[in-house]
Design a protein around this motif. Structure first.
Motif, PDB file in Angstrom:
ATOM      1  N   ARG A  54     -51.225   1.587  36.625  1.00 16.50           N
ATOM      2  CA  ARG A  54     -52.146   0.464  36.577  1.00 16.50           C
ATOM      3  C   ARG A  54     -51.581  -0.614  37.497  1.00 16.50           C
ATOM      4  O   ARG A  54     -50.388  -0.890  37.474  1.00 16.50           O
ATOM      5  CB  ARG A  54     -52.285  -0.065  35.153  1.00 16.50           C
ATOM      6  CG  ARG A  54     -53.424  -0.995  35.055  1.00 16.50           C
ATOM      7  CD  ARG A  54     -54.073  -1.196  33.690  1.00 16.50           C
ATOM      8  NE  ARG A  54     -54.169  -0.137  32.735  1.00 16.50           N
ATOM      9  CZ  ARG A  54     -55.236   0.616  32.538  1.00 16.50           C
ATOM     10  NH1 ARG A  54     -56.298   0.474  33.290  1.00 16.50           N
ATOM     11  NH2 ARG A  54     -55.248   1.524  31.593  1.00 16.50           N
ATOM     12  N   GLU A  55     -52.460  -1.168  38.334  1.00 15.31           N
ATOM     13  CA  GLU A  55     -51.968  -2.226  39.223  1.00 15.31           C
ATOM     14  C   GLU A  55     -51.436  -3.388  38.408  1.00 15.31           C
ATOM     15  O   GLU A  55     -51.965  -3.706  37.349  1.00 15.31           O
ATOM     16  CB  GLU A  55     -53.118  -2.727  40.097  1.00 15.31           C
ATOM     17  CG  GLU A  55     -53.513  -1.749  41.182  1.00 15.31           C
ATOM     18  CD  GLU A  55     -54.827  -2.162  41.825  1.00 15.31           C
ATOM     19  OE1 GLU A  55     -55.116  -3.364  41.874  1.00 15.31           O
ATOM     20  OE2 GLU A  55     -55.571  -1.261  42.244  1.00 15.31           O
ATOM     21  N   ARG A  68     -50.647   8.004  37.724  1.00 10.03           N
ATOM     22  CA  ARG A  68     -51.581   6.930  38.049  1.00 10.03           C
ATOM     23  C   ARG A  68     -51.065   5.669  37.393  1.00 10.03           C
ATOM     24  O   ARG A  68     -50.917   5.628  36.174  1.00 10.03           O
ATOM     25  CB  ARG A  68     -52.985   7.263  37.544  1.00 10.03           C
ATOM     26  CG  ARG A  68     -53.983   6.212  37.954  1.00 10.03           C
ATOM     27  CD  ARG A  68     -55.388   6.769  37.994  1.00 10.03           C
ATOM     28  NE  ARG A  68     -56.058   6.652  36.723  1.00 10.03           N
ATOM     29  CZ  ARG A  68     -57.361   6.806  36.557  1.00 10.03           C
ATOM     30  NH1 ARG A  68     -58.130   7.123  37.579  1.00 10.03           N
ATOM     31  NH2 ARG A  68     -57.909   6.696  35.378  1.00 10.03           N
ATOM     32  N   LYS A  94     -52.664  -9.568  38.480  1.00  9.78           N
ATOM     33  CA  LYS A  94     -52.479 -10.736  39.349  1.00  9.78           C
ATOM     34  C   LYS A  94     -52.702 -12.003  38.520  1.00  9.78           C
ATOM     35  O   LYS A  94     -53.207 -11.941  37.398  1.00  9.78           O
ATOM     36  CB  LYS A  94     -53.492 -10.671  40.493  1.00  9.78           C
ATOM     37  CG  LYS A  94     -53.188  -9.542  41.464  1.00  9.78           C
ATOM     38  CD  LYS A  94     -54.373  -9.283  42.375  1.00  9.78           C
ATOM     39  CE  LYS A  94     -54.246  -7.920  43.025  1.00  9.78           C
ATOM     40  NZ  LYS A  94     -55.537  -7.353  43.404  1.00  9.78           N
ATOM     41  N   GLU A 149     -55.871 -12.888  36.180  1.00 11.69           N
ATOM     42  CA  GLU A 149     -56.607 -11.644  35.937  1.00 11.69           C
ATOM     43  C   GLU A 149     -56.434 -11.227  34.482  1.00 11.69           C
ATOM     44  O   GLU A 149     -55.331 -11.315  33.948  1.00 11.69           O
ATOM     45  CB  GLU A 149     -56.016 -10.563  36.839  1.00 11.69           C
ATOM     46  CG  GLU A 149     -56.573  -9.184  36.612  1.00 11.69           C
ATOM     47  CD  GLU A 149     -55.780  -8.124  37.393  1.00 11.69           C
ATOM     48  OE1 GLU A 149     -55.935  -8.057  38.609  1.00 11.69           O
ATOM     49  OE2 GLU A 149     -55.008  -7.386  36.769  1.00 11.69           O
ATOM     50  N   LYS A 183     -62.339  -6.022  34.603  1.00 12.84           N
ATOM     51  CA  LYS A 183     -61.364  -7.099  34.738  1.00 12.84           C
ATOM     52  C   LYS A 183     -62.090  -8.405  35.021  1.00 12.84           C
ATOM     53  O   LYS A 183     -63.116  -8.418  35.702  1.00 12.84           O
ATOM     54  CB  LYS A 183     -60.406  -6.805  35.897  1.00 12.84           C
ATOM     55  CG  LYS A 183     -59.434  -5.686  35.583  1.00 12.84           C
ATOM     56  CD  LYS A 183     -58.232  -5.707  36.505  1.00 12.84           C
ATOM     57  CE  LYS A 183     -58.454  -4.889  37.735  1.00 12.84           C
ATOM     58  NZ  LYS A 183     -57.178  -4.683  38.488  1.00 12.84           N
ATOM     59  N   GLU A 184     -61.530  -9.482  34.486  1.00 17.19           N
ATOM     60  CA  GLU A 184     -62.110 -10.793  34.752  1.00 17.19           C
ATOM     61  C   GLU A 184     -61.134 -11.622  35.576  1.00 17.19           C
ATOM     62  O   GLU A 184     -59.937 -11.654  35.287  1.00 17.19           O
ATOM     63  CB  GLU A 184     -62.420 -11.513  33.432  1.00 17.19           C
ATOM     64  CG  GLU A 184     -63.076 -12.855  33.677  1.00 17.19           C
ATOM     65  CD  GLU A 184     -63.502 -13.574  32.391  1.00 17.19           C
ATOM     66  OE1 GLU A 184     -63.336 -13.003  31.307  1.00 17.19           O
ATOM     67  OE2 GLU A 184     -63.994 -14.708  32.516  1.00 17.19           O
ATOM     68  N   TYR A 185     -61.667 -12.242  36.603  1.00 17.10           N
ATOM     69  CA  TYR A 185     -60.896 -13.158  37.451  1.00 17.10           C
ATOM     70  C   TYR A 185     -61.522 -14.548  37.335  1.00 17.10           C
ATOM     71  O   TYR A 185     -62.650 -14.686  36.836  1.00 17.10           O
ATOM     72  CB  TYR A 185     -60.952 -12.687  38.911  1.00 17.10           C
ATOM     73  CG  TYR A 185     -60.214 -11.400  39.150  1.00 17.10           C
ATOM     74  CD1 TYR A 185     -58.888 -11.412  39.568  1.00 17.10           C
ATOM     75  CD2 TYR A 185     -60.833 -10.175  38.948  1.00 17.10           C
ATOM     76  CE1 TYR A 185     -58.198 -10.229  39.782  1.00 17.10           C
ATOM     77  CE2 TYR A 185     -60.144  -8.988  39.158  1.00 17.10           C
ATOM     78  CZ  TYR A 185     -58.828  -9.026  39.573  1.00 17.10           C
ATOM     79  OH  TYR A 185     -58.145  -7.861  39.769  1.00 17.10           O
ATOM     80  N   PRO A 186     -60.810 -15.546  37.812  1.00 13.27           N
ATOM     81  CA  PRO A 186     -61.380 -16.904  37.707  1.00 13.27           C
ATOM     82  C   PRO A 186     -62.785 -17.011  38.303  1.00 13.27           C
ATOM     83  O   PRO A 186     -63.636 -17.702  37.744  1.00 13.27           O
ATOM     84  CB  PRO A 186     -60.379 -17.771  38.476  1.00 13.27           C
ATOM     85  CG  PRO A 186     -59.072 -17.043  38.348  1.00 13.27           C
ATOM     86  CD  PRO A 186     -59.433 -15.578  38.353  1.00 13.27           C
TER      87      PRO A 186
END
Lengths: 113, 113
Positions: free
Chosen positions: B47-48, B45, B51, B54, A9-12
């Motif tokens: 997946r979150e 399960r 956010k 993201e 996952k990529e975040y800022p």
């Protein structure tokens, strides 16, 4: 050398590598950076030694060594990597380097010819 | 409905079903006995939720519902089943019924004819 599924996952401000590692504890897992930009995650799942009077009726779970490699993006800060393991899932957080400062506009003087 | 690998071990007094469930907590997993002799292990399960800011760069880890069923042997004691989850691995212990008592030798009287 077995593989194990991973999400990225990529975040800022960071990248997070999420890897299934059921049955492994933090001490069984190694997280390293090789060749300056390759994130290497490795470990080993051992089958417990058979106790007296124990026999396997079914054996599907994979054991042995496994390894995953990820080429990190250019803006990964390899000095800021952290890892945590919970419920058999390893999360490795790699912070991003701050973006290069925007170049200031340069004013070119115009000579009077 | 996904499958997940399992080992089954037999001990003198019990059977143990060991199932990989990375990322699941005890509350996400259901262990039940159906039709008197079928051990059913199920869970989900998720997946979150994403956010803000993201995004997924790679998505290999399986999510969703899964279920495993095992027909229990005749000597399984379905009233004595316990389960524990550690490091994303579920262990379900099913005790065995005690073996039937050996039949006592019968003495047949011989009538005097």
């Amino acid at each position: 050398m077995a593989s194990t599924p991973a999400d990225v996952k990529e975040y800022p401000n960071s990248y997070i590598f999420i890897i299934d590692m059921p049955g492994l504890k933090s001490g069984d897992i190694k997280v390293a950076v090789e060749d300056e930009n390759v994130l290497v995650i490795s470990g080993e799942r051992k089958r417990e030694e058979a106790k007296e009077g124990e026999k396997y009726v079914r054996m599907e779970r994979r054991i042995g060594k496994f390894m995953r490699k990820f080429v990190l993006p250019e803006n990964a800060n390899i000095d800021k990597i952290s890892a945590a393991c919970e419920d058999g899932v390893l999360s490795v957080t790699v912070e991003k380097l701050p973006p290069p400062e925007p170049k200031k506009p340069r004013t070119i003087e115009i000579r009077v010819g």
